[in-house]
Design an enzyme around this catalytic site. Structure first.
Site, PDB file in Angstrom:
ATOM      1  CE  LYS A 184       4.355  56.263  39.253  1.00 29.17           C
ATOM      2  NZ  LYS A 184       4.325  55.873  40.669  1.00 29.17           N
ATOM      3  CD  GLN A 230       5.753  52.624  41.799  1.00 26.94           C
ATOM      4  OE1 GLN A 230       5.955  53.828  41.692  1.00 26.94           O
ATOM      5  NE2 GLN A 230       4.603  52.081  41.449  1.00 26.94           N
ATOM      6  CG  ASP A 232       3.920  58.706  45.567  1.00 27.94           C
ATOM      7  OD1 ASP A 232       3.294  58.795  44.504  1.00 27.94           O
ATOM      8  OD2 ASP A 232       4.785  57.845  45.798  1.00 27.94           O
TER       9      ASP A 232
END
Ligand code: L34
Length: 294
Positions: free
Chosen positions: A52, A96, A119
């Site tokens: 990422k 995460q 997200d």
């Protein structure tokens, strides 16, 4: 059989995003800025977050990585989140997953300002997505839809079977596949651990989206000729013949299933890279205020 190249598609999209960012910067706007919180040292999470950060560089974004050890307290994470929520320079951020067991994942997700939730995990974004309102769509489902679109795979009226009902893949991808849109307009069946007669259901599918995290679960006898398969699984399986000591395995017995397919995604190089590029897309949308005007 056409192999769906997620890596190449993701690279194409990242180039498109980079061109967009270049225009923004030329107009005197600031670069999009994505922050990520990573807890612990899980091998998969380390790799995904590193990918990422790399993708941010390719897209011309600023990125900030905040790391904590496994024993970090929930309060410290909540404080980080409050700071990122309030920081006008940060357009979007992620925490995460998975998190260590002593941390309430849902509480963490709900602490994130939904306008920065790139997200798409916050209940406001999940809810808005389910009724077709502008929102941040969660990255893996959005990446799958993008692959179906770019490969012109027909979905309207087709039978789509989703394997798995997780909040981050199974449920949201089922929602998107049934939505009145293209891709979409499919007749969707969601199967899970309690499903009876699973193979009879998968054998009727025109499209199978496998998101179980069970290596090689989908075998050749479970699919019909001409099926399209999207394999979301990326499980690390021990493999002494590799330098790393493991290989990545999808949920599909690729070698035996692929010959029966019209289209199939490989693992690695399928859905994974698309997940990351959907996150980049959401970050750009956050920076431009295209979803939630500022
Ligand atoms: N908060 N947690 C949050 N957001 C996410 O979107 C994720 N996810 C899932 C796990 N936890 C998360 C990811 O980032 C899964 N995931 C993810 C991201 C990238 C890749 C796989 C899963 C990926 O890059 N896969 C590469 C191979 C990488 C490797 O070598 O291990 C591929 O080609 O599939």
């Amino acid at each position: 059989m056409t192999l769906i190249d997620g890596k190449k598609t993701a690279d194409d999209i990242k180039r498109e995003i980079a061109a967009e960012v270049q225009k923004m910067v030329a107009r005197g706007l600031k670069r999009p800025h994505l922050a990520a919180i990573l807890v612990g040292h899980d091998g998969g999470s380390e790799t995904y977050v590193a990918n990422k950060v790399k993708a941010c560089e390719v897209c011309g974004f600023r990125s900030t990585l905040i790391r904590h050890e496994d024993d970090v307290s929930e309060q410290v994470l909540l404080d980080d989140i409050a700071r990122l929520n309030a920081d006008p320079d940060v357009d979007g951020f992620i925490v995460q997953l998975p998190l260590p067991r002593h941390i309430d994942e849902q509480k963490i997700i709900e602490a994130i300002d939904f306008r920065k939730d790139v997200d798409g995990f916050h209940p406001i974004n999940v809810g808005r997505m389910s009724i077709g309102l502008p929102c941040f769509k969660s990255a893996t489902p959005a990446g799958i839809i993008e692959l179906l679109a770019r490969y012109d795979i027909p979905t309207r009226g087709k039978r789509c079977v989703v394997l798995g009902r997780s909040n981050i893949v199974g449920k949201p991808v089922a929602t998107l596949m049934m939505q009145k849109s293209n891709p979409g307009d499919a007749t969707v069946t969601v199967c899970h651990s309690a499903t009876e007669g699973l193979a009879d259901i998968t054998r009727q599918a025109d499209i199978i989206i496998a998101a179980l995290g069970r290596p090689g679960f989908v075998t050749a006898d479970m699919v019909k000729d001409g099926v399209t398969i999207i394999d979301v699984g990326t499980t690390r399986v021990p493999d002494p013949s590799r330098k790393s000591g493991f290989r990545l395995s999808g949920d599909v017995d690729f070698d035996n299933v692929a010959p029966k397919c019209s289209f199939i995604t490989p693992v690695p190089g399928g859905v994974g890279p698309m997940t990351i590029c959907s996150l980049m897309k959401n970050t750009l949308l956050a920076a431009t205020g295209a979803v939630y005007p500022r």
